[in-house]
Design a protein around this motif. Structure first.
Motif, PDB file in Angstrom:
ATOM      1  N   ALA A 103       0.886  -0.974   0.078  1.00  0.00           N
ATOM      2  CA  ALA A 103      -0.043   0.142  -0.176  1.00  0.00           C
ATOM      3  C   ALA A 103       1.060   1.044   0.065  1.00  0.00           C
ATOM      4  CB  ALA A 103      -0.928  -0.081   1.344  1.00  0.00           C
ATOM      5  N   TRP A 104       0.274   2.328  -0.522  1.00  0.00           N
ATOM      6  CA  TRP A 104       1.198   3.623  -0.716  1.00  0.00           C
ATOM      7  C   TRP A 104       0.185   4.794  -0.685  1.00  0.00           C
ATOM      8  CZ3 TRP A 104       0.776  -0.229  -4.353  1.00  0.00           C
ATOM      9  CH2 TRP A 104       0.030   0.045  -5.566  1.00  0.00           C
ATOM     10  N   CYS A 105       0.748   5.858  -0.254  1.00  0.00           N
ATOM     11  CA  CYS A 105      -0.072   7.360  -0.332  1.00  0.00           C
ATOM     12  C   CYS A 105       0.231   7.685  -1.624  1.00  0.00           C
ATOM     13  CB  CYS A 105       0.403   8.024   0.744  1.00  0.00           C
ATOM     14  SG  CYS A 105       2.130   8.698   0.734  1.00  0.00           S
ATOM     15  N   SER A 106      -0.507   8.725  -1.988  1.00  0.00           N
ATOM     16  CA  SER A 106      -0.225   9.343  -3.237  1.00  0.00           C
ATOM     17  C   SER A 106       0.233  10.610  -3.231  1.00  0.00           C
ATOM     18  CB  SER A 106      -1.437   9.253  -4.098  1.00  0.00           C
ATOM     19  OG  SER A 106      -2.794  10.021  -3.462  1.00  0.00           O
ATOM     20  N   TYR A 107       0.292  11.106  -2.397  1.00  0.00           N
ATOM     21  CA  TYR A 107       0.556  12.827  -2.204  1.00  0.00           C
ATOM     22  C   TYR A 107       2.016  13.446  -2.331  1.00  0.00           C
ATOM     23  CZ  TYR A 107       0.028  11.436   2.887  1.00  0.00           C
ATOM     24  OH  TYR A 107       0.081  10.815   3.987  1.00  0.00           O
ATOM     25  N   LYS A 108       2.930  12.167  -2.131  1.00  0.00           N
ATOM     26  CA  LYS A 108       4.459  12.529  -2.271  1.00  0.00           C
ATOM     27  C   LYS A 108       4.872  12.464  -3.478  1.00  0.00           C
ATOM     28  CE  LYS A 108       4.730  10.062   2.156  1.00  0.00           C
ATOM     29  NZ  LYS A 108       4.852  11.137   3.204  1.00  0.00           N
ATOM     30  N   TYR A 109       5.685  11.595  -3.829  1.00  0.00           N
ATOM     31  CA  TYR A 109       6.138  11.728  -5.366  1.00  0.00           C
ATOM     32  C   TYR A 109       5.024  11.438  -6.300  1.00  0.00           C
ATOM     33  CZ  TYR A 109      10.609  11.120  -3.022  1.00  0.00           C
ATOM     34  OH  TYR A 109      11.527  11.049  -2.274  1.00  0.00           O
ATOM     35  N   MET A 110       3.669  10.796  -6.158  1.00  0.00           N
ATOM     36  CA  MET A 110       2.819  10.974  -6.977  1.00  0.00           C
ATOM     37  C   MET A 110       1.890  12.167  -7.248  1.00  0.00           C
ATOM     38  SD  MET A 110       3.286   7.948  -8.005  1.00  0.00           S
ATOM     39  CE  MET A 110       2.056   7.599  -9.123  1.00  0.00           C
ATOM     40  N   ASN A 111       2.187  13.189  -6.303  1.00  0.00           N
ATOM     41  CA  ASN A 111       1.554  14.512  -6.642  1.00  0.00           C
ATOM     42  C   ASN A 111       0.157  14.569  -6.800  1.00  0.00           C
ATOM     43  OD1 ASN A 111       4.408  15.416  -7.169  1.00  0.00           O
ATOM     44  ND2 ASN A 111       4.252  14.419  -9.166  1.00  0.00           N
ATOM     45  N   SER A 112      -0.596  14.028  -5.885  1.00  0.00           N
ATOM     46  CA  SER A 112      -2.007  14.190  -5.931  1.00  0.00           C
ATOM     47  C   SER A 112      -2.767  15.036  -4.856  1.00  0.00           C
ATOM     48  CB  SER A 112      -2.480  12.885  -5.802  1.00  0.00           C
ATOM     49  OG  SER A 112      -2.457  12.150  -4.469  1.00  0.00           O
ATOM     50  N   GLY A 113      -2.126  15.692  -4.332  1.00  0.00           N
ATOM     51  CA  GLY A 113      -2.643  16.584  -3.188  1.00  0.00           C
ATOM     52  C   GLY A 113      -2.727  16.004  -2.031  1.00  0.00           C
ATOM     53  N   PRO A 114      -2.612  16.762  -0.967  1.00  0.00           N
ATOM     54  CA  PRO A 114      -2.801  16.610   0.391  1.00  0.00           C
ATOM     55  C   PRO A 114      -3.621  15.415   1.134  1.00  0.00           C
ATOM     56  CG  PRO A 114      -3.789  18.800   0.363  1.00  0.00           C
ATOM     57  CD  PRO A 114      -3.266  18.521  -1.028  1.00  0.00           C
TER      58      PRO A 114
END
Length: 423
Positions: free
Chosen positions: A239-250
């Motif tokens: 699993a991963w978040c999307s707001y770091k290197y993926m630039n999807s917003g806070p």
């Protein structure tokens, strides 16, 4: 390549950078009227300019179609999340059916633990890294206690060797073998948030699977940053978040990976909800849960379309560029940043040291000697947006989509000025 600590050399690198046009695709904050040097893409990526249109499209569909947007919007809402699977699969080294987007990171780790942490009297131990990101520590301890177990006995931490700032792969493998058939799960942050180290995910996964354990990876700092082959490595879940290197917003939506061997099965324990049941019969409101044949079976609620729109906008760029090109620039720009740091260190009589090992992604963590948060504050006041971690570390992550080589040179000059002014 022989680097030079000069603006002219940095500008020459920028002139031949095949990704240079993407810098103009992002909004930069400004300090003193100038674009900042942004080193915190490992915490929150910059906003892509194209994001606004993706969000506006959803808002306009809501305004003009209301509930009918679920089925009649150009990008219909009821299957909006499916558009993210194929480009995400390329980023994480998976098949599209192994990927889904839902919830947020720690929520998804909890959901996946239902399926992949099933302790019994003999096999109940979890291996993680020492001082994992706090959310992972809380999640693991609460899962263990939920099963009536003692975290001190069930959780085994892989420690760094005395006096060192990184982990050795062999130490991880040795602990896996030592725990042996008591091992239920290995769950490690694939890229460490503090020192930027990339773990040898392939070797660790292979070793743990040989012991009969499940293997999961928290890839908050890995996705969009390093080369991943989750399917080929035989990883059970990630699993991963999307707001770091993926630039999807806070605070935006999280992605998950579930290996195909667990797909289209009704014998896998999981927490289930309406959006995980087959879409073909979903609106028949049947009382029986029939899992989707892909990773969407782990979804419980309909997708948050307004959150997915920025993610889809960013993934469009990842699809245009490809991870191979991003990684090539990342390696070069991080190497140049390391060179700049070494040059400034020579000029300031050993004021800091890099604690990130060679097994690294986009991040360099720098331990400051004889300088406290006053130097960090100086950098921030002078247009360098970086990250502070106790006791004395700044984290620098030059994201290849929008950071330039001139940024690296200019940062070095600000850093030198800050050290000298605080000396």
């Amino acid at each position: 390549m022989e680097f030079q600590n000069s603006l002219e050399f940095a500008q020459q690198l920028d002139a031949v950078d095949p990704l240079r046009k993407y810098r103009d695709e992002f909004h930069f904050p400004k300090v003193k009227g100038k674009d900042v040097i942004y080193f915190t893409g490992n915490s929150l990526g910059l906003e892509p300019k194209r994001t606004q249109k993706f969000v506006n499209d959803v808002m306009n569909d809501w305004k003009n179609l209301a509930v009918e947007g679920h089925f009649h919007a150009e990008k219909s809402w009821w299957d909006y999340h499916e558009r993210l699977a194929a480009p995400l699969a390329k980023v994480v080294g998976a098949k599209p059916e192994e990927v889904s987007v839902m919830n947020t990171l720690t929520v998804n780790l909890h959901m996946l633990m239902v399926s992949f942490y099933r302790p019994n009297e003999k096999r109940f131990k979890i291996i993680c890294e020492e001082k994992a990101f706090p959310s992972d520590q809380y999640m693991l301890k609460s899962q263990v206690k939920f099963h009536g177990l003692d975290p001190d006995k069930a959780i085994v931490e892989v420690k760094k060797r005395p006096g060192e700032d990184f982990w050795h792969t062999q130490d991880v493998l040795d602990i896996i073998n030592e725990v042996g058939d008591e091992l239920a799960l290995v769950l490690i942050g694939g890229v460490n948030y503090y020192n930027g180290q990339v773990f040898d995910m392939e070797s660790i996964t292979k070793s743990a699977k040989e012991q009969g354990a499940f293997v999961g990876w928290d890839l908050a700092h890995g996705v969009g940053n390093v080369a991943l082959k989750l399917h080929d490595w035989g990883v059970d879940f990630a699993a991963w978040c999307s707001y770091k290197y993926m630039n999807s917003g806070p605070g935006n939506a999280s992605g998950i990976f579930v290996h195909e061997q667990y797909l289209n099965r009704s014998d896998i324990p999981r927490f289930e909800g309406w959006w995980g049941t087959k879409k073909e019969t979903r609106f028949l409101m049947k009382p029986e849960f029939e899992p989707m044949a892909n990773a969407d079976a782990w979804q419980v609620s309909n997708p948050p379309v307004l959150s997915l729109a920025p993610y889809l906008a960013s993934l469009e760029m990842f699809d245009e560029v490809g991870m191979e090109a991003l990684i090539a620039k990342r390696k070069l720009i991080v190497s140049y940043l390391e060179f700049i740091l070494q040059e400034i260190d020579k000029e300031t009589d050993g004021s800091f040291e890099i604690i990130t090992p060679e097994d690294r992604g986009c991040q360099l963590s720098v331990f400051l000697h004889g300088h406290g948060k006053d130097l960090f504050n100086y950098l921030m006041e002078n247009g360098v947006i970086t990250d502070w971690r106790e006791p004395n570390v700044i984290r620098l992550a030059p994201a290849p989509f929008y950071c330039s080589f001139a940024d690296m040179y200019n940062f070095g000059q600000v850093l030198k000025s800050g050290i000298q002014s605080k000396g």
